[in-house]
Design an enzyme around this catalytic site. Structure first.
Site, PDB file in Angstrom:
ATOM      1  N   ASP A 172       0.874  -1.179   0.000  1.00 50.91           N
ATOM      2  CA  ASP A 172       0.000   0.000   0.000  1.00 50.91           C
ATOM      3  C   ASP A 172       0.909   1.226   0.000  1.00 50.91           C
ATOM      4  OD1 ASP A 172      -2.622   1.424   2.152  1.00 50.91           O
ATOM      5  OD2 ASP A 172      -1.546   2.160   0.394  1.00 50.91           O
ATOM      6  N   HIS A 232      -5.357  11.928  13.356  1.00 49.77           N
ATOM      7  CA  HIS A 232      -6.360  11.808  12.293  1.00 49.77           C
ATOM      8  C   HIS A 232      -7.530  10.927  12.704  1.00 49.77           C
ATOM      9  CE1 HIS A 232      -3.766  13.807   9.466  1.00 49.77           C
ATOM     10  NE2 HIS A 232      -2.819  12.900   9.602  1.00 49.77           N
ATOM     11  N   ASP A 266       2.512  18.943  13.313  1.00 49.42           N
ATOM     12  CA  ASP A 266       2.621  17.923  12.253  1.00 49.42           C
ATOM     13  C   ASP A 266       2.213  18.585  10.936  1.00 49.42           C
ATOM     14  OD1 ASP A 266       2.305  14.570  12.036  1.00 49.42           O
ATOM     15  OD2 ASP A 266       1.307  15.757  10.479  1.00 49.42           O
ATOM     16  N   HIS A 308       0.390  17.483   8.669  1.00 52.27           N
ATOM     17  CA  HIS A 308      -0.980  17.133   8.237  1.00 52.27           C
ATOM     18  C   HIS A 308      -1.988  17.711   9.229  1.00 52.27           C
ATOM     19  CE1 HIS A 308       1.573  13.870   6.524  1.00 52.27           C
ATOM     20  NE2 HIS A 308       0.779  14.029   5.485  1.00 52.27           N
ATOM     21  N   ASP A 354       6.977  15.522  10.373  1.00 52.83           N
ATOM     22  CA  ASP A 354       6.974  15.502   8.910  1.00 52.83           C
ATOM     23  C   ASP A 354       6.937  16.938   8.377  1.00 52.83           C
ATOM     24  OD1 ASP A 354       3.615  14.031   9.039  1.00 52.83           O
ATOM     25  OD2 ASP A 354       4.417  15.870   9.900  1.00 52.83           O
ATOM     26  N   TYR A 397       8.659  11.054   8.799  1.00 48.72           N
ATOM     27  CA  TYR A 397       8.960   9.880   7.992  1.00 48.72           C
ATOM     28  C   TYR A 397      10.348   9.882   7.388  1.00 48.72           C
ATOM     29  CZ  TYR A 397       4.098   9.760   8.983  1.00 48.72           C
ATOM     30  OH  TYR A 397       2.918   9.782   9.687  1.00 48.72           O
TER      31      TYR A 397
HETATM   32  C1  LIG Z   1       0.311  11.116  11.586  1.00 45.84           C
HETATM   33  C2  LIG Z   1       0.385  11.699  10.200  1.00 45.84           C
HETATM   34  O1  LIG Z   1      -0.239  12.977  10.189  1.00 45.84           O
HETATM   35  O2  LIG Z   1       1.717  11.930   9.830  1.00 45.84           O
HETATM   36  N1  LIG Z   1      -0.268  10.820   9.244  1.00 45.84           N
HETATM   37  C3  LIG Z   1      -0.147  11.188   7.848  1.00 45.84           C
HETATM   38  C4  LIG Z   1      -1.016  10.296   6.940  1.00 45.84           C
HETATM   39  C5  LIG Z   1      -0.813  10.622   5.468  1.00 45.84           C
HETATM   40  C6  LIG Z   1      -1.689   9.809   4.575  1.00 45.84           C
HETATM   41  N2  LIG Z   1      -1.546  10.165   3.195  1.00 45.84           N
HETATM   42 ZN   LIG Z   2       1.707  14.035   9.510  1.00 48.19          ZN
END
Ligand SMILES: CC(O)(O)NCCCCN
Ligand SMILES: [Zn+2]
Length: 667
Positions: free
Chosen positions: A20, A135, A172, A174, A265, A305
Site C-alpha cells: 500500500d 487523524h 505535524d 498534516h 513531517d 517519515y
Molecule cells: C500522523 C500523520 O499525520 O503523519 N499521518 C499522515 C497520513 C498521510 C496519509 N496520506
Molecule cells: Zn503528519
C-alpha cells in the site's frame, strides 16, 4: 523537576503486511531511530523514563464510539485477508494483529505523561509512540492513526484533574482533523494546527482544514487552522505564524496545560511535507510554548517519515524540554508571500474571537479566500516557480543541528554587599584587576563615580566575558545606576568584532544615540514615553498609553515586535534593563525575561537598579530555568497601543521582514 520520556519497543511490533504505497512510510524504525538518537546523545539518561501502560476501554471511549472500539478489538484475531478487508473501510491506514495492542500502549503512554505532569512529578515530557493519533475520529481510523492519543489525553486531563483550559498545538504537517472534530464546539480546548493544504489539493483534502473553519457554537474561535498553500516553507514561516497568530492567542487563552501533537513531517527532508524548516526550529517552537501553563507541556509523537530529520527533531525537542540553551537560528529571511496570505486570512477569520487581533489594522473587513489569491497569483507566476513546483522532491541536505552545550554555571549575579545571593546562583566576586579597559572607562564614563560603581562594573564585565566563553549562561546585576551601566556594557560589547547586542529597555530613560549607530546594537524600549519620532532601524521605541503597567499592550509588543526583531537580529548577547519606576508587573517581567532566552543561546544579562532589589529573586528564578507564572487571561489592549505597535511594524518591516504579518512580501 525533570523531563519525562515515555517509550517502549513493544510499539515497534507492528508493520504493513501488504502493498500500500500510501502507508509504506509508517515503519517501526521511526521509533527505533528516534529513541536511538536520544540514547546516543545522552538524553535518555537525563530524562525520567516512565513505563508505558495499556489504556483501558473507558479511556478510549472518552473519544471513540463503542462500536468502533468493538470493531478494533476483533483485529488481533483476524486473518491477513480479514485485516485487509477491515482496513478498506478507512483511509490511508493499515491494521495488523498487534496494532490494537500498540494503539492501547500509545494512548496509555500519553496518559502516563499527562499523569506525571499534572501530579507534579515532572515538569514536562515527551511520549514516543506509534500508531500516531491526530487523524483518528470517533468511529474511524485514518492516516496511520487508530486511537486519537492526544484528544483522549485532553479529555482525560479535563475529567480526572478538572483542567479548565487546554491548548493543543499540532505542528505535524498534516491537519489533525480528528482532534478538530472532537473539540470543535468545546471552548475549553483550543486546537491549533498548521498543515500542508495547497488549496485543498493535499491529503486529506478537506474544506474543513481551511483557515475559515474556526469552531462551532461555544467553540467558535477555539479552532485555528493555518493552511500552507505552498511547499518549501522555512524556519521564518514557522516563526512568523507563532509570533503573529499562535502566541498572542495562546497567551490570551492562558491554558492550564499544553499538549503538542508533535509530528516532525513538517521538517526538511520529509517527502510527505516537502518543507524546508530545519530540525533546530523545533527547539524554538517547544521553548516558545514552555512559558504557558507554567511549563506543563506534554509532547506526543505524531508523524515524521524522514528517519534522519525525525531523529534530529526529536532530540532538539527533548533537549529544550530538559532546559538546554537554544541553538541560534540563522538566515531568517522573513515569511514568503503565501505565508503572508495565510496569516492575513487566519487573523481576519479570528479577529472577532480574540482581542489581541481586534485592532490589527492590516486586516481587510471582507473575507478573503486564499483560493481567490491563488487564482490571481496564478497569472503572474513566473516559469521558474512553475518549474520549481514540478521538480520532484529531490533528496534534501541540511546541516547537522549545532551542539547545545549547557555552561557549567547557569546564573551568575553581581550584587552590592549585604544583598543575599539567590539560591543556585553564583556570586561574582571582585575580579582580580580592574583591567586596562576599565581604567579608560573610568576616565570616560565613571569619572565621578565612586569605587563601588567601578567595582560593580568590573564584575559585570567579567560576567559578560564568562558568558562569551560559555562558562556562564546568563547573569543579573543590581547596580546603582542602570542607565549608566547599560551604556558602558553596550560600549564594551560593541567593541568586540562579531558581537551583536539586543538591548531591551523597560521603562523611561534616555538611550544615548551613539550606541545605536554601529548597527550592532538593536534597541527596543517599552515605556510610557512617546518617543516614536526618534525611532530608527536600530531604535524601536514602543510607547504604551498606560505605560508598562498595561500587560496586554506589553504582551502584544512582546510577540509582534520583540520576538521577530530578536530572531532576525540574532544577537550574541541580550541585555535586559529595568529602568527605575518602569511600573512593569513582576509576572510580565518574568515572562519577558523567559522569552528573551530564545536568543543568544540564553546569554542574557539583566540589569536592575538598586531600589528594584525585590526583583532579584523573581528574575533569578527565571534565569535558572523555572517557568514564568501565567499572566492570566489577557483583556484587549488599548486601541491606541495596538495602533502604535502596528505603526512601528509597518515602519520597520522593510528592514526587519519577520515583522511582516500580511500584505506584500518581498519574497
Ligand atoms: C500522523 C500523520 O499525520 O503523519 N499521518 C499522515 C497520513 C498521510 C496519509 N496520506
Ligand atoms: Zn503528519
Amino acid at each position: 523537576m525533570g523531563t519525562a520520556l515515555i517509550y517502549d519497543e513493544e510499539m515497534t511490533k507492528y508493520k504493513l503486511l501488504w502493498v500500500d504505497p500510501a502507508c509504506k512510510i509508517e515503519v517501526p524504525e521511526r521509533l527505533t531511530v528516534s529513541h536511538g538518537a536520544l540514547v546516543r546523545n545522552g538524553l535518555t539518561d537525563r530524562c525520567i523514563c516512565l513505563p508505558v501502560r495499556e489504556a483501558v476501554d473507558a479511556e478510549i471511549l472518552l473519544v471513540h464510539s463503542e462500536e468502533y472500539l468493538e470493531a478494533v478489538k476483533q483485529t488481533p484475531h483476524m486473518t491477513l485477508e480479514d485485516l485487509k478487508e477491515f482496513t478498506l473501510q478507512y483511509g490511508d491506514v493499515y491494521f495488523h494483529p498487534n496494532i490494537y495492542h500498540c494503539a492501547k500502549l500509545a494512548v496509555g503512554s500519553a496518559l502516563q505523561l499527562v499523569d506525571s505532569v499534572l501530579m507534579g512529578k515532572v515538569k514536562n515530557g515527551m511520549a514516543l509512540v506509534r500508531p500516531p493519533g491526530h487523524h483518528s475520529m470517533r468511529s474511524a481510523a485514518n492516516g496511520f492513526c487508530v486511537f486519537n492519543n492526544v484528544a483522549i489525553a485532553a479529555q482525560y486531563a479535563k475529567q480526572k484533574y478538572g483542567v479548565k483550559r487546554i491548548l493543543i498545538v499540532d505542528w505535524d504537517i498534516h491537519h489533525g482533523q480528528g482532534v478538530q472534530y472532537c473539540f470543535e464546539d468545546d471552548p475549553s480546548v483550543l486546537y491549533f494546527s498548521w498543515h500542508r493544504y495547497e488549496h485543498q489539493k493535499f491529503w486529506p483534502n478537506l474544506k474543513d482544514s481551511d483557515y475559515d473553519i474556526v469552531g462551532k457554537g461555544e467553540g467558535a474561535g477555539f479552532n485555528i487552522n493555518v493552511p500552507w498553500n505552498k511547499v518549501g516553507m522555512e524556519n521564518s514561516d514557522y516563526l512568523s505564524v507563532f509570533c503573529h497568530v499562535l502566541l498572542p492567542i495562546a497567551y490570551e487563552f492562558c491554558p492550564d496545560l499544553v499538549l503538542v501533537c508533535a509530528g516532525f513531517d513538517s521538517a526538511i527532508g520529509d517527502l510527505e511535507g516537502e518543507m524546508c524548516a530545519t530540525p533546530d526550529i523545533f527547539a524554538h517552537l517547544t521553548y516558545l510554548l514552555m512559558n504557558l501553563a507554567e511549563g506543563k507541556l506534554c509532547a506526543v509523537l505524531e508523524g515524521g517519515y524522514n528517519l534522519t530529520s525525525l531523529a534530529q527533531s526529536v532530540c532538539q525537542t527533548v533537549q529544550t524540554l530538559l532546559g538546554d540553551p537554544l541553538p541560534p537560528l540563522t538566515n531568517l529571511t522573513g515569511p514568503c508571500r503565501s505565508t503572508l496570505e495565510s496569516l492575513q486570512c487566519v487573523r481576519a477569520a479570528h479577529r472577532q474571537h480574540w482581542s489581541c487581533l481586534r485592532h490589527a489594522v492590516d486586516l481587510p473587513t471582507f473575507e478573503i479566500s486564499t483560493i481567490r489569491i491563488k487564482s490571481s497569483g496564478e497569472e503572474n507566476k513566473d516559469e521558474a516557480e512553475v518549474w520549481e513546483e514540478q521538480k520532484s522532491p529531490e533528496e534534501k541536505i541540511w546541516p547537522e543541528p549545532p551542539k547545545r552545550v549547557s555552561p557549567r554555571v547557569c546564573s551568575a549575579v553581581v550584587l552590592p554587599d549585604g544583598v543575599v545571593c539567590p539560591d543556585a546562583c553564583e556570586r561574582l566576586s571582585s575580579s582580580e584587576d580592574l583591567g586596562p579597559h576599565l581604567l579608560t572607562l573610568k576616565k570616560d564614563f565613571l569619572k565621578d563615580a565612586d569605587d563601588s560603581a567601578v567595582t560593580a562594573l568590573s564584575r559585570v564585565f567579567s560576567l559578560i566575558d564568562k558568558m562569551k566563553n560559555n562558562e556562564i549562561r546568563n547573569g543579573l546585576a543590581l547596580v546603582g545606576d542602570a542607565a549608566m551601566t547599560m551604556t558602558c556594557v553596550v560600549q564594551h560589547v560593541a567593541a568586540e568584532v562579531d558581537s551583536r547586542v539586543f538591548l531591551v529597555c523597560v521603562g523611561n530613560g534616555n538611550i544615548p544615540g551613539h550606541i545605536i549607530e554601529d548597527g550592532k546594537t538593536l534597541v527596543v524600549q517599552i515605556s510610557g514615553e512617546d518617543t516614536e519620532e526618534q525611532g530608527s532601524k536600530y531604535y524601536v521605541p514602543v510607547c504604551l498609553k498606560k505605560g508598562c503597567t498595561d500587560t496586554s499592550g506589553f504582551a502584544q509588543a512582546m510577540f509582534s515586535l520583540l520576538l521577530p526583531l530578536g530572531y532576525q537580529h540574532n544577537p550574541s548577547l541580550v541585555l535586559l534593563v529595568r529602568m527605575p519606576g518602569s511600573g512593569v508587573c513582576d509576572i510580565m517581567w518574568q515572562q519577558l525575561t523567559a522569552l528573551l532566552q530564545s536568543f543568544a543561546q540564553g546569554h542574557t544579562l539583566v540589569l536592575l537598579q538598586e531600589d528594584d532589589k525585590a526583583c532579584v529573586g523573581p528574575t533569578a528564578s527565571i534565569l535558572l530555568g523555572n517557568p514564568a507564572p501565567p499572566l492570566g487571561q489577557l483583556p484587549a489592549s488599548l486601541k491606541e497601543d495596538a495602533e502604535a505597535v502596528e505603526r512601528l511594524r509597518s515602519r520597520l518591516q522593510a528592514d526587519w521582514n519577520l515583522l511582516l504579518a500580511t500584505g506584500e512580501s518581498t519574497k
